[in-house]
Design a protein around this motif. Sequence first.
Motif, PDB file in Angstrom:
ATOM      1  N   PRO A 145       0.828  -1.593   0.151  1.00  0.00           N
ATOM      2  CA  PRO A 145      -0.275  -0.024   0.462  1.00  0.00           C
ATOM      3  C   PRO A 145       0.995   1.415   0.370  1.00  0.00           C
ATOM      4  CG  PRO A 145      -0.707  -1.612   1.827  1.00  0.00           C
ATOM      5  CD  PRO A 145       0.498  -2.012   0.946  1.00  0.00           C
ATOM      6  N   ARG A 213      -6.195   1.714  -1.601  1.00  0.00           N
ATOM      7  CA  ARG A 213      -7.012   1.225  -0.635  1.00  0.00           C
ATOM      8  C   ARG A 213      -7.593  -0.440  -0.966  1.00  0.00           C
ATOM      9  NH1 ARG A 213     -10.179   6.455  -2.125  1.00  0.00           N
ATOM     10  NH2 ARG A 213     -10.890   4.673  -3.238  1.00  0.00           N
ATOM     11  N   ARG A 214      -7.152  -1.030  -2.224  1.00  0.00           N
ATOM     12  CA  ARG A 214      -7.381  -2.059  -2.260  1.00  0.00           C
ATOM     13  C   ARG A 214      -6.177  -2.770  -1.712  1.00  0.00           C
ATOM     14  NH1 ARG A 214      -8.379  -5.162  -8.953  1.00  0.00           N
ATOM     15  NH2 ARG A 214      -8.686  -7.001  -7.520  1.00  0.00           N
ATOM     16  N   SER A 216      -4.240  -2.398   0.470  1.00  0.00           N
ATOM     17  CA  SER A 216      -4.729  -2.305   1.806  1.00  0.00           C
ATOM     18  C   SER A 216      -5.751  -3.102   2.531  1.00  0.00           C
ATOM     19  CB  SER A 216      -5.372  -0.938   2.621  1.00  0.00           C
ATOM     20  OG  SER A 216      -4.433   0.095   2.169  1.00  0.00           O
ATOM     21  N   HIS A 217      -6.635  -3.694   1.583  1.00  0.00           N
ATOM     22  CA  HIS A 217      -7.416  -4.412   2.436  1.00  0.00           C
ATOM     23  C   HIS A 217      -7.166  -5.792   2.093  1.00  0.00           C
ATOM     24  CE1 HIS A 217     -11.429  -1.629   1.213  1.00  0.00           C
ATOM     25  NE2 HIS A 217     -10.561  -1.194   2.334  1.00  0.00           N
ATOM     26  N   LYS A 218      -6.318  -6.245   1.295  1.00  0.00           N
ATOM     27  CA  LYS A 218      -5.988  -7.540   1.300  1.00  0.00           C
ATOM     28  C   LYS A 218      -4.644  -7.605   2.078  1.00  0.00           C
ATOM     29  CE  LYS A 218      -6.090  -8.495  -3.378  1.00  0.00           C
ATOM     30  NZ  LYS A 218      -5.401  -8.316  -5.329  1.00  0.00           N
TER      31      LYS A 218
END
Length: 218
Positions: A145, A213-214, A216-218
């Motif tokens: 990220p 954001r993608r 970070s969610h992973k």
Amino acid sequence: MTWDELRPLLGQATLETLQMTAWSAVLTAIGGTLVGVLLVLTERGGLLPLAPLNKVLGAVVNIGRALPFIILMVAIIPFTRAITGTTIGTTAAIVPLTVAAIPFYARLVETALHEVEPGVIDAARAMGASRAQIVRKVLLREARPGLAAGMTITVVAIVGYSAMAGAIGGGGLGDLAVRYGYQRFEGGVMLVTVVLLVAAVQVVQTFGDLLVRRLSHK
């Protein structure tokens, strides 16, 4: 200047700006990541502490970040000519764009890697992971990220640099703005090029934020 006359010029200039930005971004991602990783590895307490190398790399990065882009472009003209065979045009502009952006991104890479939890690195070392495995599977993976956010900032800066490259014949929207908007006092041309550059920055920033954001969610 009529819209029919301006449209093909804008199309060509936009394509040149995209070309400069894309190639410079790819080369910067490779070079900046390598330098950033080396800065972290060779620092005191790093996986491969080498104080002399770390100091030299740090000094080079600091000098690269301190030089104004327009001065850097002129200073490395011999190097640009040696690489591309010319000092004007889109291909030639990629060289100073990359040279200017690598130190900028390297520091962002260094910052992102420092944000990785030391406990994760210690656990990998305890499990017998090699330095290369720790860098590839722990440091770079955990810092994704931050690396994506840093690359977004860097690409935005490259777009701005590419506009300045037009001041000495680098091509792209900056060159169009200088030759037609400034030298020929075509205010409409200047306005359109500014709008396109702002739009390009907005697109890059939006895409970068979504990617961060993608990841970070992973």
